[in-house]
Design an enzyme around this catalytic site. Structure first.
Site, mmCIF file in Angstrom:
data_model
loop_
_atom_site.group_PDB
_atom_site.id
_atom_site.type_symbol
_atom_site.label_atom_id
_atom_site.label_comp_id
_atom_site.label_asym_id
_atom_site.label_seq_id
_atom_site.Cartn_x
_atom_site.Cartn_y
_atom_site.Cartn_z
ATOM 1 N N LYS A 1 -7.851 -6.742 10.338
ATOM 2 C CA LYS A 1 -8.107 -5.815 9.224
ATOM 3 C C LYS A 1 -7.405 -6.309 7.964
ATOM 4 O O LYS A 1 -6.180 -6.299 7.886
ATOM 5 C CB LYS A 1 -7.612 -4.402 9.539
ATOM 6 C CG LYS A 1 -8.162 -3.404 8.511
ATOM 7 C CD LYS A 1 -7.440 -2.093 8.471
ATOM 8 C CE LYS A 1 -6.243 -2.070 7.581
ATOM 9 N NZ LYS A 1 -6.502 -2.320 6.140
ATOM 10 N N GLY B 1 -11.101 -2.095 5.591
ATOM 11 C CA GLY B 1 -11.000 -0.634 5.525
ATOM 12 C C GLY B 1 -9.581 -0.221 5.246
ATOM 13 O O GLY B 1 -8.738 -1.047 4.898
ATOM 14 N N GLY C 1 -5.783 1.785 5.923
ATOM 15 C CA GLY C 1 -4.755 1.782 6.956
ATOM 16 C C GLY C 1 -4.834 2.970 7.885
ATOM 17 O O GLY C 1 -4.822 2.833 9.109
ATOM 18 N N GLU D 1 -7.224 4.729 8.648
ATOM 19 C CA GLU D 1 -8.502 4.897 9.338
ATOM 20 C C GLU D 1 -8.729 3.681 10.249
ATOM 21 O O GLU D 1 -8.425 3.721 11.446
ATOM 22 C CB GLU D 1 -9.590 5.006 8.273
ATOM 23 C CG GLU D 1 -10.889 5.570 8.739
ATOM 24 C CD GLU D 1 -11.864 5.718 7.569
ATOM 25 O OE1 GLU D 1 -12.977 6.163 7.806
ATOM 26 O OE2 GLU D 1 -11.517 5.351 6.414
ATOM 27 N N GLY E 1 -7.067 0.878 10.306
ATOM 28 C CA GLY E 1 -5.770 0.380 10.799
ATOM 29 C C GLY E 1 -5.287 1.177 11.997
ATOM 30 O O GLY E 1 -4.897 0.622 13.020
ATOM 31 N N GLU F 1 6.012 -8.807 10.522
ATOM 32 C CA GLU F 1 6.592 -9.486 9.362
ATOM 33 C C GLU F 1 6.672 -8.432 8.272
ATOM 34 O O GLU F 1 5.641 -7.979 7.774
ATOM 35 C CB GLU F 1 5.698 -10.640 8.902
ATOM 36 C CG GLU F 1 5.506 -11.755 9.901
ATOM 37 C CD GLU F 1 6.760 -12.564 10.153
ATOM 38 O OE1 GLU F 1 7.729 -12.422 9.382
ATOM 39 O OE2 GLU F 1 6.782 -13.319 11.136
ATOM 40 N N CYS G 1 7.261 -10.623 -0.302
ATOM 41 C CA CYS G 1 8.302 -10.182 0.627
ATOM 42 C C CYS G 1 9.492 -11.135 0.574
ATOM 43 O O CYS G 1 10.608 -10.771 0.894
ATOM 44 C CB CYS G 1 7.737 -10.137 2.034
ATOM 45 S SG CYS G 1 6.944 -11.677 2.512
ATOM 46 N N GLU H 1 13.177 -2.495 -1.900
ATOM 47 C CA GLU H 1 12.169 -3.495 -2.259
ATOM 48 C C GLU H 1 11.256 -2.928 -3.341
ATOM 49 O O GLU H 1 10.616 -1.905 -3.140
ATOM 50 C CB GLU H 1 11.353 -3.857 -1.019
ATOM 51 C CG GLU H 1 10.420 -5.000 -1.267
ATOM 52 C CD GLU H 1 9.604 -5.353 -0.034
ATOM 53 O OE1 GLU H 1 9.096 -4.440 0.634
ATOM 54 O OE2 GLU H 1 9.469 -6.556 0.237
HETATM 55 P P1 NAD Z 1 1.568 -1.609 3.731
HETATM 56 O O1 NAD Z 1 2.469 -1.574 4.907
HETATM 57 O O2 NAD Z 1 1.343 -0.358 2.971
HETATM 58 O O3 NAD Z 1 0.094 -2.101 4.159
HETATM 59 C C1 NAD Z 1 -0.097 -3.282 4.904
HETATM 60 C C2 NAD Z 1 -1.339 -3.139 5.770
HETATM 61 O O4 NAD Z 1 -1.156 -2.062 6.676
HETATM 62 C C3 NAD Z 1 -2.626 -2.814 4.990
HETATM 63 O O5 NAD Z 1 -3.698 -3.541 5.576
HETATM 64 C C4 NAD Z 1 -2.804 -1.328 5.227
HETATM 65 O O6 NAD Z 1 -4.145 -0.910 5.166
HETATM 66 C C5 NAD Z 1 -2.261 -1.189 6.643
HETATM 67 N N1 NAD Z 1 -1.786 0.157 7.005
HETATM 68 C C6 NAD Z 1 -1.217 1.091 6.181
HETATM 69 N N2 NAD Z 1 -0.922 2.205 6.898
HETATM 70 C C7 NAD Z 1 -1.301 1.974 8.175
HETATM 71 C C8 NAD Z 1 -1.250 2.734 9.387
HETATM 72 N N3 NAD Z 1 -0.747 3.975 9.416
HETATM 73 N N4 NAD Z 1 -1.728 2.177 10.518
HETATM 74 C C9 NAD Z 1 -2.219 0.927 10.518
HETATM 75 N N5 NAD Z 1 -2.319 0.171 9.410
HETATM 76 C C10 NAD Z 1 -1.846 0.668 8.251
HETATM 77 O O7 NAD Z 1 2.130 -2.767 2.826
HETATM 78 P P2 NAD Z 1 1.638 -3.209 1.383
HETATM 79 O O8 NAD Z 1 2.215 -2.275 0.382
HETATM 80 O O9 NAD Z 1 0.178 -3.441 1.375
HETATM 81 O O10 NAD Z 1 2.340 -4.649 1.299
HETATM 82 C C11 NAD Z 1 3.581 -4.808 0.808
HETATM 83 C C12 NAD Z 1 4.599 -4.927 1.931
HETATM 84 O O11 NAD Z 1 4.291 -6.011 2.787
HETATM 85 C C13 NAD Z 1 5.967 -5.227 1.372
HETATM 86 O O12 NAD Z 1 6.935 -4.447 2.010
HETATM 87 C C14 NAD Z 1 6.161 -6.695 1.716
HETATM 88 O O13 NAD Z 1 7.495 -7.085 1.799
HETATM 89 C C15 NAD Z 1 5.436 -6.816 2.993
HETATM 90 N N6 NAD Z 1 5.056 -8.217 3.251
HETATM 91 C C16 NAD Z 1 5.744 -8.915 4.203
HETATM 92 C C17 NAD Z 1 5.436 -10.233 4.456
HETATM 93 C C18 NAD Z 1 6.195 -11.006 5.511
HETATM 94 O O14 NAD Z 1 5.707 -12.023 5.941
HETATM 95 N N7 NAD Z 1 7.361 -10.557 5.941
HETATM 96 C C19 NAD Z 1 4.416 -10.863 3.746
HETATM 97 C C20 NAD Z 1 3.726 -10.135 2.782
HETATM 98 C C21 NAD Z 1 4.060 -8.797 2.544
#
Ligand code: NAD
Length: 484
Positions: A172, A202, A204, A206, A208, A246, A281, A380
């Site tokens: 996803k 799609g 998160g 839903e 996700g 991650e 990140c 962050e």
């Molecule tokens: P997020 O956690 O809000 O979303 C990431 C993904 O999770 C999206 O695809 C989203 O649709 C999905 N998601 C959201 N809620 C969900 C749920 N309840 N169930 C399943 N899936 C769900 O993160 P973001 O704001 O999109 O990205 C930023 C974050 O990602 C920052 O904290 C950043 O540090 C981290 N990040 C980490 C790395 C790494 O390798 N450590 C790399 C890139 C980004």
């Protein structure tokens, strides 16, 4: 350059049950680029069923054959980099200056895992009267969820090792950054057997959630925020599915007074805090500068931040584009407001207007002088905002560098091997970069300590995450009766 509408990839076909769509918008101008069918539970169920049906065949496909297809993906990405860079720049606001490096890194991952799987084996040994063999086997259907900041890299970190190891995948992408992944999906559909790779664009809560809750998903791999990472870890724990994560970071970047070329260090620390428009990140967002060089270093750093060229992501001279969405822009501005009340604003701190890109959230590169315990130094932010912390005592500085929930990356600048070694030993972080921030090499383990994650990507270690061990004991013959 791209289509006007995209569908999920399920079982080798672009198809959906839902008629509902969501837009992919140009982050800088607000213009609608395309519509995307919104995957829900029905699409996720069909994708998992397809991946489950494809698993036995894919796992039995010789590793050399699997590797061959990954090499083709790398070649395709290489041929299409220029076009995909243009798509990402519009979709997420990252600059055309930076994005080609994302693709070089993504391409490296497909090639690395194509090679690594051919030398990845279990263990075997002769034991009295037979053989003991440990085989590594793929899990089955892997559910993967990724964020929006570096789409091509995120897809490569997930697909390359999982597929090389013989798993089938339901991926996803993020709702803010689906286009280049859906373009790649068209090629994946051409070369992989149906069901081996499925893509369900799609939201998160839903698609996700449907993916993480699905009983037929044998392993979960997630990149994103620490908050959602915990939700995914609970979902895995509830049915004992292994989870790799991650997550976020708030990385210390440490400058010793013995640096030889201050201008180069200023440039590298500026890059560390602002590449990816600050939405990484890995960003080095807590900069520890030593007392002895503080005044001169800060003057140069402030100049460097003020010289960063802000502009349209599509202009090759631009170094800082816009944040991915207004939601992200407003979040960053809230942190800047809180910084104004708890720290000293050195430069930046405001939204910048860019001609013909009025919808874009361009934020001036921002520096705060602060202690380590303020909100801006601890949380962050995911925008071009740097907290600078002054230090003079090594042990206090190390304590503060580690005094944070995260432990993803860290940087050290010094000309002394001793300083480099004793700092690297004591930092609680998955990566320590000495004298060059973001020095990621295919094959070097990548992942976080503490709240920054579980598991390691980019390396041979990753193939362990995507396989489980089976011990097979071969006895020469059935033992003579001894029991009854
Ligand atoms: P997020 O956690 O809000 O979303 C990431 C993904 O999770 C999206 O695809 C989203 O649709 C999905 N998601 C959201 N809620 C969900 C749920 N309840 N169930 C399943 N899936 C769900 O993160 P973001 O704001 O999109 O990205 C930023 C974050 O990602 C920052 O904290 C950043 O540090 C981290 N990040 C980490 C790395 C790494 O390798 N450590 C790399 C890139 C980004």
């Amino acid at each position: 350059m791209f289509d006007s509408h995209y569908l999920p990839l399920i079982n080798g076909r672009f198809t959906a049950f839902s008629e509902e769509t969501f837009p992919a918008s140009n982050a800088a101008t607000g213009e609608e680029l395309a519509t995307i069918t919104r995957s829900g539970k029905a699409e996720v169920d069909a994708a998992v069923a397809a991946a489950k049906a494809a698993f036995a065949g894919w796992a039995a496909t010789p590793a050399a054959e699997r590797a061959k297809l990954l090499l083709k993906v790398a070649d395709w990405l290489e041929e299409n980099t220029e076009r995909l860079v243009q798509i990402d720049a519009r979709d997420i606001g990252r600059t055309v200056f930076e994005l080609p490096q994302d693709y070089r890194q993504a391409i490296g991952q497909y090639r690395f895992f194509a090679a690594a799987i051919l030398t990845h084996d279990g263990w075997n040994n002769v034991v009295p009267g037979g053989w003991a063999i440990a085989k590594r086997e793929p899990y089955g259907v892997v559910g993967q969820i990724i964020p929006w900041n570096v789409p091509s890299i995120m897809v490569s970190f997930k697909l390359a090792p999982a597929l090389a190891a013989g798993n089938t995948v339901v991926l996803k992408p993020d709702e803010n950054a689906s286009l280049s992944t859906l373009e790649l999906a068209k090629y994946l559909a051409e070369i992989f057997p149906p069901g081996v790779v499925n893509v369900v664009p799609g939201f998160g809560e839903e698609a996700g959630e449907a993916l993480t809750a699905h009983p037929d998903v044998a392993k979960l791999a997630f990149t994103g925020s620490t908050e959602v990472g915990k939700i995914i870890a609970h979902a895995g724990a509830s049915r004992l599915a292994p989870v790799s994560l991650e997550l976020g970071g708030k990385s210390p970047n440490i400058v010793f007074p013995d640096i030889e070329d201050m201008d180069a260090v200023v440039d590298n620390t500026t890059f560390a805090a602002t590449f990816c428009n600050g939405q990484s990140c890995l960003a080095g967002t807590r900069l520890f500068v030593h007392d002895d060089i503080y005044t001169e270093f800060m003057a140069k750093l402030t100049d460097a931040f003020r010289s960063i060229r802000i502009g349209s992501p599509l202009d090759p001279a631009t170094r800082l584009g816009c944040l991915v969405s207004s939601k992200q822009g407003e979040r960053v501005m809230k942190y800047i407001e809180s910084g104004r009340s708890e720290a000293r604003l050195v430069t930046g701190g405001e939204r910048v207007e860019v001609a013909d890109s009025q919808a874009g959230w361009f934020i001036a590169p921002t520096i705060f002088e602060t202690g380590n315990k303020t909100t801006i130094a601890q949380e962050e932010i995911f925008g071009p905002v740097l907290s600078v912390i002054r230090w003079n005592d090594f042990d206090t500085m190390i304590h503060e560098a580690n005094d944070i929930p995260y432990g993803l990356a860290s940087g050290v600048y010094t000309s002394s091997l001793r300083n480099a070694m004793r700092t690297a030993d004591r930092l609680q972080a998955g990566q320590v970069w000495v004298n060059q921030y973001v020095n990621l090499v295919d094959g070097s383990p990548f992942g976080g300590y503490k709240a920054s994650g579980l598991g390691r990507e980019v390396s041979k270690e990753t193939l362990h995450m995507y396989t489980q061990l089976k011990s097979v004991m071969l006895a020469e013959q059935v033992p003579p009766p001894f029991y009854v």
